[in-house]
Design a protein around this motif. Sequence first.
Motif, PDB file in Angstrom:
ATOM      1  N   ALA A 146      44.116  50.221  16.960  1.00 25.00           N
ATOM      2  CA  ALA A 146      44.699  50.715  15.713  1.00 25.00           C
ATOM      3  C   ALA A 146      45.890  51.596  16.064  1.00 25.00           C
ATOM      4  O   ALA A 146      45.814  52.417  16.983  1.00 25.00           O
ATOM      5  CB  ALA A 146      43.674  51.510  14.901  1.00 25.00           C
ATOM      6  N   ARG A 147      46.982  51.407  15.351  1.00 22.00           N
ATOM      7  CA  ARG A 147      48.164  52.269  15.472  1.00 22.00           C
ATOM      8  C   ARG A 147      48.446  52.808  14.079  1.00 22.00           C
ATOM      9  O   ARG A 147      48.813  52.058  13.175  1.00 22.00           O
ATOM     10  CB  ARG A 147      49.368  51.488  16.006  1.00 22.00           C
ATOM     11  N   ILE A 148      48.277  54.104  13.897  1.00 23.02           N
ATOM     12  CA  ILE A 148      48.319  54.706  12.569  1.00 23.02           C
ATOM     13  C   ILE A 148      49.426  55.744  12.504  1.00 23.02           C
ATOM     14  O   ILE A 148      49.463  56.680  13.317  1.00 23.02           O
ATOM     15  CB  ILE A 148      46.969  55.386  12.225  1.00 23.02           C
ATOM     16  N   LEU A 149      50.307  55.605  11.528  1.00 26.71           N
ATOM     17  CA  LEU A 149      51.359  56.593  11.336  1.00 26.71           C
ATOM     18  C   LEU A 149      50.772  57.932  10.921  1.00 26.71           C
ATOM     19  O   LEU A 149      49.827  58.002  10.134  1.00 26.71           O
ATOM     20  CB  LEU A 149      52.339  56.118  10.260  1.00 26.71           C
ATOM     21  N   GLN A 150      51.339  58.983  11.459  1.00 28.43           N
ATOM     22  CA  GLN A 150      50.947  60.323  11.036  1.00 28.43           C
ATOM     23  C   GLN A 150      51.426  60.552   9.603  1.00 28.43           C
ATOM     24  O   GLN A 150      52.416  59.952   9.159  1.00 28.43           O
ATOM     25  CB  GLN A 150      51.558  61.373  11.967  1.00 28.43           C
ATOM     26  N   PRO A 151      50.735  61.393   8.830  1.00 29.48           N
ATOM     27  CA  PRO A 151      51.131  61.618   7.430  1.00 29.48           C
ATOM     28  C   PRO A 151      52.597  62.025   7.310  1.00 29.48           C
ATOM     29  O   PRO A 151      53.080  62.883   8.039  1.00 29.48           O
ATOM     30  CB  PRO A 151      50.198  62.757   6.994  1.00 29.48           C
ATOM     31  N   GLY A 152      53.282  61.373   6.388  1.00 29.87           N
ATOM     32  CA  GLY A 152      54.664  61.710   6.128  1.00 29.87           C
ATOM     33  C   GLY A 152      55.657  61.138   7.118  1.00 29.87           C
ATOM     34  O   GLY A 152      56.860  61.408   7.006  1.00 29.87           O
ATOM     35  N   ARG A 153      55.189  60.359   8.073  1.00 34.24           N
ATOM     36  CA  ARG A 153      56.082  59.818   9.095  1.00 34.24           C
ATOM     37  C   ARG A 153      56.256  58.316   8.900  1.00 34.24           C
ATOM     38  O   ARG A 153      55.404  57.634   8.319  1.00 34.24           O
ATOM     39  CB  ARG A 153      55.525  60.081  10.493  1.00 34.24           C
ATOM     40  N   GLY A 154      57.391  57.798   9.405  1.00 34.62           N
ATOM     41  CA  GLY A 154      57.666  56.372   9.377  1.00 34.62           C
ATOM     42  C   GLY A 154      57.975  55.884  10.779  1.00 34.62           C
ATOM     43  O   GLY A 154      58.234  56.671  11.687  1.00 34.62           O
ATOM     44  N   LEU A 170      42.877  63.953   8.980  1.00 41.28           N
ATOM     45  CA  LEU A 170      41.843  63.230   8.239  1.00 41.28           C
ATOM     46  C   LEU A 170      42.314  61.861   7.774  1.00 41.28           C
ATOM     47  O   LEU A 170      41.605  60.858   7.922  1.00 41.28           O
ATOM     48  CB  LEU A 170      41.405  64.079   7.034  1.00 41.28           C
ATOM     49  N   MET A 171      43.537  61.767   7.210  1.00 39.21           N
ATOM     50  CA  MET A 171      44.021  60.482   6.717  1.00 39.21           C
ATOM     51  C   MET A 171      44.170  59.465   7.851  1.00 39.21           C
ATOM     52  O   MET A 171      43.937  58.267   7.661  1.00 39.21           O
ATOM     53  CB  MET A 171      45.357  60.668   6.002  1.00 39.21           C
ATOM     54  N   VAL A 172      44.545  59.938   9.014  1.00 43.48           N
ATOM     55  CA  VAL A 172      44.687  59.039  10.157  1.00 43.48           C
ATOM     56  C   VAL A 172      43.315  58.513  10.578  1.00 43.48           C
ATOM     57  O   VAL A 172      43.148  57.319  10.855  1.00 43.48           O
ATOM     58  CB  VAL A 172      45.389  59.750  11.321  1.00 43.48           C
ATOM     59  N   ARG A 173      42.328  59.383  10.610  1.00 44.06           N
ATOM     60  CA  ARG A 173      40.969  58.950  10.973  1.00 44.06           C
ATOM     61  C   ARG A 173      40.437  57.930   9.963  1.00 44.06           C
ATOM     62  O   ARG A 173      39.826  56.924  10.331  1.00 44.06           O
ATOM     63  CB  ARG A 173      40.034  60.152  11.041  1.00 44.06           C
ATOM     64  N   PHE A 174      40.674  58.220   8.701  1.00 45.16           N
ATOM     65  CA  PHE A 174      40.225  57.320   7.638  1.00 45.16           C
ATOM     66  C   PHE A 174      40.791  55.913   7.836  1.00 45.16           C
ATOM     67  O   PHE A 174      40.073  54.908   7.813  1.00 45.16           O
ATOM     68  CB  PHE A 174      40.657  57.894   6.289  1.00 45.16           C
ATOM     69  N   GLN A 175      42.094  55.831   8.063  1.00 38.87           N
ATOM     70  CA  GLN A 175      42.719  54.525   8.240  1.00 38.87           C
ATOM     71  C   GLN A 175      42.246  53.844   9.525  1.00 38.87           C
ATOM     72  O   GLN A 175      42.021  52.631   9.559  1.00 38.87           O
ATOM     73  CB  GLN A 175      44.238  54.696   8.270  1.00 38.87           C
ATOM     74  N   ALA A 176      42.090  54.627  10.584  1.00 29.96           N
ATOM     75  CA  ALA A 176      41.677  54.050  11.867  1.00 29.96           C
ATOM     76  C   ALA A 176      40.299  53.422  11.775  1.00 29.96           C
ATOM     77  O   ALA A 176      40.077  52.283  12.211  1.00 29.96           O
ATOM     78  CB  ALA A 176      41.715  55.120  12.951  1.00 29.96           C
ATOM     79  N   PHE A 177      39.351  54.144  11.210  1.00 36.05           N
ATOM     80  CA  PHE A 177      37.993  53.595  11.115  1.00 36.05           C
ATOM     81  C   PHE A 177      37.953  52.399  10.175  1.00 36.05           C
ATOM     82  O   PHE A 177      37.174  51.462  10.377  1.00 36.05           O
ATOM     83  CB  PHE A 177      37.009  54.680  10.683  1.00 36.05           C
ATOM     84  N   PHE A 225      30.604  51.248  12.106  1.00 37.08           N
ATOM     85  CA  PHE A 225      31.481  52.308  11.607  1.00 37.08           C
ATOM     86  C   PHE A 225      31.506  52.372  10.080  1.00 37.08           C
ATOM     87  O   PHE A 225      32.184  53.220   9.508  1.00 37.08           O
ATOM     88  CB  PHE A 225      32.919  52.091  12.098  1.00 37.08           C
ATOM     89  N   SER A 226      30.784  51.483   9.401  1.00 39.28           N
ATOM     90  CA  SER A 226      30.867  51.402   7.944  1.00 39.28           C
ATOM     91  C   SER A 226      30.528  52.727   7.272  1.00 39.28           C
ATOM     92  O   SER A 226      31.252  53.195   6.394  1.00 39.28           O
ATOM     93  CB  SER A 226      29.934  50.299   7.437  1.00 39.28           C
ATOM     94  N   ALA A 227      29.427  53.342   7.683  1.00 38.10           N
ATOM     95  CA  ALA A 227      29.026  54.610   7.059  1.00 38.10           C
ATOM     96  C   ALA A 227      30.072  55.694   7.313  1.00 38.10           C
ATOM     97  O   ALA A 227      30.390  56.492   6.423  1.00 38.10           O
ATOM     98  CB  ALA A 227      27.657  55.040   7.587  1.00 38.10           C
ATOM     99  N   ARG A 228      30.612  55.712   8.521  1.00 36.24           N
ATOM    100  CA  ARG A 228      31.634  56.709   8.847  1.00 36.24           C
ATOM    101  C   ARG A 228      32.884  56.494   7.990  1.00 36.24           C
ATOM    102  O   ARG A 228      33.478  57.444   7.490  1.00 36.24           O
ATOM    103  CB  ARG A 228      31.984  56.616  10.331  1.00 36.24           C
ATOM    104  N   TYR A 229      33.261  55.240   7.811  1.00 32.60           N
ATOM    105  CA  TYR A 229      34.434  54.939   7.000  1.00 32.60           C
ATOM    106  C   TYR A 229      34.237  55.390   5.555  1.00 32.60           C
ATOM    107  O   TYR A 229      35.119  56.028   4.954  1.00 32.60           O
ATOM    108  CB  TYR A 229      34.744  53.446   7.041  1.00 32.60           C
TER     109      TYR A 229
END
Length: 627
Positions: free
Chosen positions: A306-314, A473-480, A490-494
């Motif tokens: 998973a490659r997840i952008l940090q909040p507010g970044r492009g 938190l938003m990055v973790r949410f998207q990653a899981f 990981f379903s429960a964690r997501y």
Amino acid sequence: MCDDTSGLLVARPRLPDTSRCKRVTLVRSSQADASGELPIGLGILVCLRTALRLLLGLVLAVLVASPTAGQQGPDAPEVPSHDGYVASQACKGCHADVYLDFKASAMGSSMAPVDRSLLPLVTSAGPVVSERLNRRFVIEERHDGFYQRESEAMPTGLPSFDSAHRLDFVIGSGVNGFSYLVRRDSHLVQAPISYYTKQQAWGLSPGYEFAKPGEDYGFNRTIHPACLQCHSGRPRPAGTSHGRYEDPPFAEVPIGCENCHGPGRGHVDARLAEREFAEGEIVDLLSLPPRLAENTCMNCHQGGDARILQPGRGHFDFRPGEWLNETIAILKLPPDPDNPRESDLLEHNASMELSRCYLATGGDLSCFSCHEIHSTPTAGSRESYYREKCLQCHEDSSCGLIASARPANNCATCHMPKRNIAEISHSSLTNHRIVKSPRQPLPAEAFSQTTPDLPELVHVNRPPGAGPESLPLMVRFQAFGELLSKRPEFSARYLSLLLQVAEGHGDDPLVLAALGRKAMLDGRTQEAIDYLEQAVQAGPQPASTFDDLASLLVSQGREDDSAAVLAEGVRAWPFNPRLRKMLALRYVNLKRFRDASQTIRRFVDLFPEDDFMRGLLRQIQGLPTAQ
């Protein structure tokens, strides 16, 4: 290369997407959806993973459409800032030798407009036939350029089709091969066949070879700018239509000086004024600490699960000399000690750090220990060039084989072997984990890379000394969400993370769409409609959000509203065949026959490979529907 908006989908067969998109949105999954923007390329290889990612949510299996390289879900198409950029030609005046060496290197020839140099590959090309897809592809020269054509391989009893498009750009230096881009209505799409150097033959392009019968991608796989940023100098995305670009689509076509040195305006102005340039006006990677310098390489040469952008970044916010994690987090599943598997696709940095050479020197080994970025060794000097790099630390006597038994006296043959990669047919990559022997198992360090704050994942590009705040938190949410396909546990964690982000980020388009998807799966139809309508109003969405919302509205007798939602989805995703087909059929049900006729004609113009819609058009035209 992802549905340019990753999403949570109930398990529906879905066409691979090409964008390195990484945001997770709850989306629907009942039928194939070719909306994605896909990762492509063979010379530098693909931009992060080309992917269909399956995702489990609640009791149902769900898919998360993501790609090789990381766009955060349904965010607005990024328009990179060109402030401070001058293009590589401006560097030539003072750095002519370096400029010319780089232009001749693999990176410096990463992309180019298609020209007459393609002719030798065309004259030797035969048809590429896929029996599985019942498709025949040819490449040919015409008066205004080179074209690829697609048609049926064998008659089906239905009216046939023949679709041809001019090739506009070539991606790749030829190390593994060449892929091609086509401009369609200001959009860039991948051409269906590529040239593979190893085979010296044409074949289905990356991603196409994994298509199933009935999944014909044609000339409609739009390319996300996040992919092109690693294959080109500077792409120029435009508007809110995914895969759409300005004219011309690139400020600089091949990878250039500023990709690795940062914007050069300050440096050029200082030289023209004959004054010393200030610190930060240009980035010299070799003057930086190795780990920081390598982050520039990792942006394009280090993938992950998973490659997840940090909040507010492009994707275009990263600048050389910065920690990559400030822009994007790269996350991997830790290897299974009982069944460790390695991939060489975009695993350069992570593999290197598991090398004995890296571990034994306390991290002295870096990308720059072996690679001269401004030039590439010639074919005749490559073996000796890299052997000399090894001998900077090792002695000739270190090799246990007598000289006559050594394979061309080439250290890399045994210690960094090239291996075929499953993700791209007919291609191979160097294993960057330097090993004593090709079958050497992973070191113990490979199984202890997680941290107490994130025990389930390896944060590949966590800066040295960084704490838990490096993964919001938003990055973790998207990653899981993205990783549920590989780890259903990981379903429960997501779902727990979804509830948390709903409290603090309840107005985020991604979160609203995810909540809408969850409500739909739970059977809470009106609540799902409310969430999805808010999501569409809050910001750009994946094609599947429009699909979900339109279907729910029909179930509530709101067919006119459903058609309006689909029309909005088509404007955002003009190369999504599913949305267009649904819109045409919705117009038929509403007896809006003029709108239906226009939509069907446009559909067949864009997607002539669709048998059903070709037959429907012939009915409208009063023509026989069979040959």
